[in-house]
Structures are given as structure tokens and as C-alpha cells.
Scaffold this motif. Sequence first.
Motif, PDB file in Angstrom:
ATOM      1  N   GLU A   1       0.862  -1.177   0.000  1.00  0.00           N
ATOM      2  CA  GLU A   1       0.000   0.000   0.000  1.00  0.00           C
ATOM      3  C   GLU A   1       0.899   1.228   0.000  1.00  0.00           C
ATOM      4  OE1 GLU A   1      -3.430   0.168  -0.073  1.00  0.00           O
ATOM      5  OE2 GLU A   1      -3.304  -1.992  -0.409  1.00  0.00           O
TER       6      GLU A   1
ATOM      7  N   ASN B   1       8.216   0.427  -2.190  1.00  0.00           N
ATOM      8  CA  ASN B   1       7.395   1.562  -1.781  1.00  0.00           C
ATOM      9  C   ASN B   1       7.448   2.669  -2.826  1.00  0.00           C
ATOM     10  OD1 ASN B   1       6.386   0.474   0.637  1.00  0.00           O
ATOM     11  ND2 ASN B   1       8.238   1.037   1.730  1.00  0.00           N
TER      12      ASN B   1
ATOM     13  N   ALA C   1       5.148   1.766  -5.658  1.00  0.00           N
ATOM     14  CA  ALA C   1       3.764   2.057  -5.280  1.00  0.00           C
ATOM     15  C   ALA C   1       3.474   3.559  -5.423  1.00  0.00           C
ATOM     16  CB  ALA C   1       3.495   1.589  -3.850  1.00  0.00           C
TER      17      ALA C   1
ATOM     18  N   SER D   1       0.826   5.289  -8.071  1.00  0.00           N
ATOM     19  CA  SER D   1      -0.256   6.145  -7.565  1.00  0.00           C
ATOM     20  C   SER D   1      -0.443   7.406  -8.396  1.00  0.00           C
ATOM     21  CB  SER D   1      -0.012   6.514  -6.094  1.00  0.00           C
ATOM     22  OG  SER D   1       0.962   7.532  -5.967  1.00  0.00           O
TER      23      SER D   1
END
Length: 155
Positions: free
Chosen positions: A16, A75, A78, A82
Amino acid sequence: MSIDARLAELGIALPELAAPAGSYVPAVVSGNHVFTAGQLPFVGGKLPATGKVGEGDSLVSPADAKGYARESALNGLAAIKSVIGSLDRVTRVVKVVGFVASDPAFTGQPGVINGASDLLFEVFGDAGMHARSAVGVAALPLDSPVEVEFIVEFA
């Protein structure tokens, strides 16, 4: 092969999007480039380790730090996803900058940041080949052992 399929083949699930630890955003688009903020190796919202990297019982091992650099890169992916919607849009990883919170005697920063670089090569193939800096620093945010940022080009 799509990047999502490549990640699945590698057994990798993107985390996430990590919440910023300050007054910034995880990634910014400028023209056809994405610039990520420095990414810490958060796993489930927490750092898996803190402290300086080096040799010794009270230090984070270089091997562990290499894994944390890989997690930081995940990360970062991600964060990129996004802002551009799909990692299939990435045409080139341009630059990686890695910071290693280092014990004063530690000089293996390039080996630690290979954790991030190797992941990018695995995921993007030739498009993952990039310029890079690996820098030893006295301390990082939240006492993280590593931090990684990168610039990617996309279409």
C-alpha cells in the motif's frame, strides 16, 4: 509481459502507498518524469529495523540493509503507480539515489543500495538500468537504516 504479470511471476505484491512522514507527497509528475520522495522501508506501516548500518552486534547488518533498500524501492514503485496509474507506462528508470545511515567505519553503501537497483532490473529489464548514487549519511528520518528515491520516465 505487463509489469503486473512480471511482479506476480517474481512473487512480489506492491505494498500500500506509504503515508508521508512529513509535509510532502510521495511522488510528483513533471513532464514525462516521475520524481519520488525518499522512500523508507515501511512494511505494514512500520520500519522493520532502525539504526546505523555496519558490522557489529548493535548495528543493522549490510545484508539486512540491502533487503530494506529493496523494500524502499517497492514503496517507490507504489508511489509511482499512484500518480501514473500503471507501471506499464514506465519506459525508463533514469536515476536512483540511495542513502544509508552508516556507522563511521562502514563503506559498503553501494552493496546496500544494490537491493533497490537489483529489484528495478528484475522488474523492468533493460528499462530498469539506471544512473545511481549511494551515499552514507549520519542519520535518516525516523532512524531508518536506508532511504531510496528515484526518477522514472513514462509515456
